[in-house]
Design an enzyme around this catalytic site. Structure first.
Site, short mmCIF file in Angstrom:
data_model
loop_
_atom_site.label_atom_id
_atom_site.label_comp_id
_atom_site.label_asym_id
_atom_site.label_seq_id
_atom_site.Cartn_x
_atom_site.Cartn_y
_atom_site.Cartn_z
N ARG A 113 -8.58 -0.48 4.28
CA ARG A 113 -7.66 0.51 3.70
C ARG A 113 -6.33 -0.13 3.34
NH1 ARG A 113 -6.03 4.56 7.41
NH2 ARG A 113 -4.72 5.06 5.63
N ARG A 155 -1.37 14.90 12.19
CA ARG A 155 -0.48 14.47 11.10
C ARG A 155 0.01 15.73 10.38
NH1 ARG A 155 -1.41 9.07 9.71
NH2 ARG A 155 0.49 9.13 8.49
N PRO A 156 0.96 16.45 11.00
CA PRO A 156 1.43 17.71 10.42
C PRO A 156 2.08 17.49 9.05
CG PRO A 156 2.88 16.99 12.18
CD PRO A 156 1.70 16.07 12.20
N ILE A 157 2.12 18.53 8.25
CA ILE A 157 2.80 18.44 6.95
C ILE A 157 3.82 19.57 6.81
CG2 ILE A 157 0.87 17.27 5.78
CD1 ILE A 157 0.18 20.00 4.50
N ASP A 158 4.26 20.11 7.94
CA ASP A 158 5.23 21.22 7.89
C ASP A 158 6.50 20.85 7.14
OD1 ASP A 158 5.40 19.51 10.27
OD2 ASP A 158 7.19 20.67 10.73
N LEU A 159 6.93 19.60 7.28
CA LEU A 159 8.17 19.18 6.59
C LEU A 159 7.95 19.10 5.08
CD1 LEU A 159 9.38 16.40 9.06
CD2 LEU A 159 10.17 18.77 8.91
N CYS A 194 -5.60 12.16 11.94
CA CYS A 194 -6.24 10.84 11.76
C CYS A 194 -6.21 10.14 13.12
CB CYS A 194 -5.50 10.04 10.70
SG CYS A 194 -3.93 9.44 11.29
N ASP A 201 4.23 0.76 12.14
CA ASP A 201 3.02 0.11 11.62
C ASP A 201 2.86 -1.32 12.13
OD1 ASP A 201 3.18 1.65 8.31
OD2 ASP A 201 2.66 2.41 10.29
N ARG A 210 -5.77 11.07 3.96
CA ARG A 210 -4.85 12.15 4.24
C ARG A 210 -3.54 12.01 3.46
NH1 ARG A 210 -0.70 11.78 6.43
NH2 ARG A 210 -0.67 13.95 7.11
N ILE A 212 7.13 7.17 17.14
CA ILE A 212 6.81 7.87 15.89
C ILE A 212 5.52 8.68 15.97
CG2 ILE A 212 6.39 7.59 13.40
CD1 ILE A 212 9.25 6.88 14.21
N LYS A 229 0.84 -1.20 0.00
CA LYS A 229 0.00 0.00 0.00
C LYS A 229 0.88 1.26 0.00
CE LYS A 229 -1.75 1.65 3.97
NZ LYS A 229 -1.49 3.09 4.22
N ASN A 230 1.90 1.26 0.87
CA ASN A 230 2.68 2.49 1.05
C ASN A 230 3.71 2.72 -0.05
OD1 ASN A 230 1.11 2.90 3.24
ND2 ASN A 230 2.65 2.33 4.75
C1 EPZ Z 1 3.99 6.93 6.21
O1 EPZ Z 1 3.18 7.93 6.74
C2 EPZ Z 1 3.09 5.71 6.10
N1 EPZ Z 1 1.97 6.00 5.21
C3 EPZ Z 1 2.57 5.33 7.49
O2 EPZ Z 1 1.81 4.14 7.34
C4 EPZ Z 1 3.75 5.05 8.41
O3 EPZ Z 1 3.28 4.78 9.70
C5 EPZ Z 1 4.68 6.27 8.43
O4 EPZ Z 1 5.08 6.61 7.09
C6 EPZ Z 1 5.93 6.03 9.26
O5 EPZ Z 1 6.64 4.95 8.75
C7 EPZ Z 1 2.15 5.97 3.88
O6 EPZ Z 1 3.25 5.73 3.40
C8 EPZ Z 1 0.95 6.25 3.03
P1 EPZ Z 1 5.93 10.29 8.34
P2 EPZ Z 1 3.73 9.46 6.76
O7 EPZ Z 1 5.82 11.56 7.60
O8 EPZ Z 1 4.57 9.72 5.57
C9 EPZ Z 1 5.92 13.58 11.78
C10 EPZ Z 1 0.00 2.72 7.62
O9 EPZ Z 1 -0.43 2.17 8.64
N2 EPZ Z 1 5.81 14.57 10.70
O10 EPZ Z 1 7.12 9.42 8.14
O11 EPZ Z 1 2.57 10.35 7.02
C11 EPZ Z 1 4.67 12.73 11.91
O12 EPZ Z 1 3.71 13.39 12.70
C12 EPZ Z 1 0.42 4.17 7.66
O13 EPZ Z 1 0.16 2.15 6.51
C13 EPZ Z 1 5.92 15.92 11.01
O14 EPZ Z 1 6.08 16.28 12.15
O15 EPZ Z 1 4.63 9.42 8.07
C14 EPZ Z 1 5.18 11.47 12.55
O16 EPZ Z 1 5.28 11.68 13.95
C15 EPZ Z 1 0.12 4.81 9.00
N3 EPZ Z 1 5.80 16.81 9.99
C16 EPZ Z 1 6.60 11.33 11.97
O17 EPZ Z 1 6.93 12.62 11.45
C17 EPZ Z 1 5.62 16.43 8.69
O18 EPZ Z 1 5.56 17.31 7.80
C18 EPZ Z 1 6.72 10.31 10.84
O19 EPZ Z 1 5.73 10.62 9.91
C19 EPZ Z 1 5.51 15.05 8.40
C20 EPZ Z 1 5.62 14.13 9.42
#
Ligand code: EPZ
Length: 418
Positions: free
Chosen positions: A398, A121-125, A116, A306, A92, A328, A22-23
């Protein structure tokens, strides 16, 4: 509302081909926007998140067809760059379209993806990475209005957290920048390597995927391609934990065992016997699982967040104690209350959860709280005494293709009730 009815206590045995990841397929579907032409993707799982992504591609003007596990995407007639709110709310991770739309259309407009079940789930990065690439991003009443801009120049951007999504968005946007981009602090997940493999198949010049420094030489003309999606390592972990908890012997194919070494190590320590080959693994479990060393979730190649709920569910019905630390996400213990209804002994203190195996859980009426939490309840129910009902299947659908049918094929007593 439909639910699974599961009667536990039956060992699992047999062989299962695990569906595509999926990812990995989600960012690769978004990457199809980069080329005017038809891309062909094999081993695409049939998941609701994939259907939601296909809906967005079609709304943007792409032609998308699906035949079995092959999806073809023709982005020749891409006609718009705005994703409506209702589709953003559906999933999202649609934020991944930002980078691809900026690269192809020079513009993107989408609403802020909501939080969620795992917490904010911030997107600042994502936004700071894209701004580093010259994008102008306005945030107006919850809507992101993005324009590519800035003089093309070689750039280096650094992620303070190895965010999977932010790394993917930066990679996709960089393909559209006629300069060299280096992403430092990049995520190293296998899905990043798979996305880079697809982009290279399109003609992109990318190096370093799988390390924390990825370099993209953008502005290279890209052409359509055919690609096979990698196997889903978290789905594989789910079936392994199910067999570990319910006992038996199960073979999984279609997933590279090197993508889930942290999980395999935990299951071996818990008493399972494991054999692995190039794209197969066999797990045998004959006794209650033992407690293991602390499980701390971390970016790849650490233990994947996960799989935290899934392994916890397997160990909760075993013997011995295991400390989990979820590093995480802020709110990824929502499955614990449901496991407690089955008799689990789990004490939470902040990010830590101490699981003390109680020998056997008992069946209960359970509600899925999120995708992996729901899968964890199924794992626990398969090993528990008695019958359980697991509702909230929309969460499970999902990320798992025909979970009940696959488990039945391995000998589980599971069926979907309307
Ligand atoms: C991906 O989510 C996966 N989803 C998630 O899988 C997985 O848990 C996650 O990576 C971590 O491995 C998909 O690939 C579709 P991150 P993503 O950005 O990209 C923080 C599942 O069950 N963060 O690596 O959203 C965030 O809050 C799903 O299949 C910021 O602070 O995860 C988290 O604490 C759930 N600012 C950490 O970083 C940002 O701009 C890691 O998040 C982005 C993230």
């Amino acid at each position: 509302m439909s639910c699974y009815e599961i009667t536990g206590g039956r060992p699992l045995s047999g062989s299962l081909a695990v569906h595509g990841a999926k990812n990995s397929v989600l960012p690769i579907l978004a990457a199809c926007l980069l080329v005017p032409g038809q891309c062909v993707l094999h081993n695409c799982p049939d998941l609701s998140d994939v259907s939601a992504t296909i809906d967005i591609l079609r709304l943007l003007g792409c032609r998308v067809d699906r035949e079995g596990d092959t999806v073809t995407v023709d982005a020749s007639l891409l006609s718009r760059s705005d994703i409506p709110d209702h589709l953003m709310r559906e999933m999202r991770s649609s934020v991944i379209f930002l980078g691809a739309l900026l690269a192809r259309m020079g513009a993107a407009e989408l609403s802020y993806p909501g939080g969620c079940e795992l917490g904010p789930r911030p997107i600042d990065l994502h936004l700071s990475a894209l701004r580093s690439l010259g994008a102008e991003i306005l945030e107006e009443q919850g809507v992101l209005v993005c324009r590519s801009g800035g003089r093309p120049q070689n750039r280096e951007l650094c992620l303070s957290i190895p965010s999977v999504g932010a790394t993917e968005n930066a990679m996709l946007a960089a393909c559209g920048c006629p300069c060299q981009t280096t992403i430092l602090g990049a995520a190293r997940e296998p899905e990043i390597i798979d996305l880079a493999g697809f982009l290279r198949r399109l003609g992109a010049q990318i190096a370093g995927a799988g390390t924390s420094a990825i370099t993209i030489q953008g502005g290279v003309p890209l052409h359509p391609a055919e690609y096979r999606i990698m196997g889903d390592r978290i789905a594989a972990a789910t079936y392994l934990c199910a067999a570990a908890a319910a006992t038996g012997e199960v073979e999984l194919t279609g997933v590279d065992p090197d993508t889930l070494t942290a999980i395999l190590a935990c299951l071996g320590e818990a008493g399972c016997t494991l054999h692995t080959g190039p794209d197969r693994m066999v797990l045998a479990s004959a006794a209650p699982l033992r407690g293991i060393r602390p499980v701390r979730t971390a970016p790849y190649p650490g233990f994947p967040t996960d799989a935290q709920a899934i392994l916890m569910a397997a160990l909760a019905g075993g013997e011995g104690s295991t400390l989990f630390v979820e590093n995480i996400f802020d709110s990824r213990y929502r499955h614990v209350d449901e496991l407690r209804r089955m008799g689990a002994d789990i004490q939470i203190a902040g990010r830590a959860a101490m699981v003390t195996g109680v020998g056997k859980l008992h069946g209960a009426s359970l509600r899925s709280t999120d995708l992996r939490g729901g899968a964890a309840l199924v794992v626990a129910a398969l090993a528990a005494e008695g019958t359980s009902q697991v509702s909230g299947l929309r969460h499970i659908r999902r990320g798992y293709q025909t979970l009940d049918r696959n488990l039945r094929a391995l000998g589980a007593d599971i069926r979907e009730l309307p």
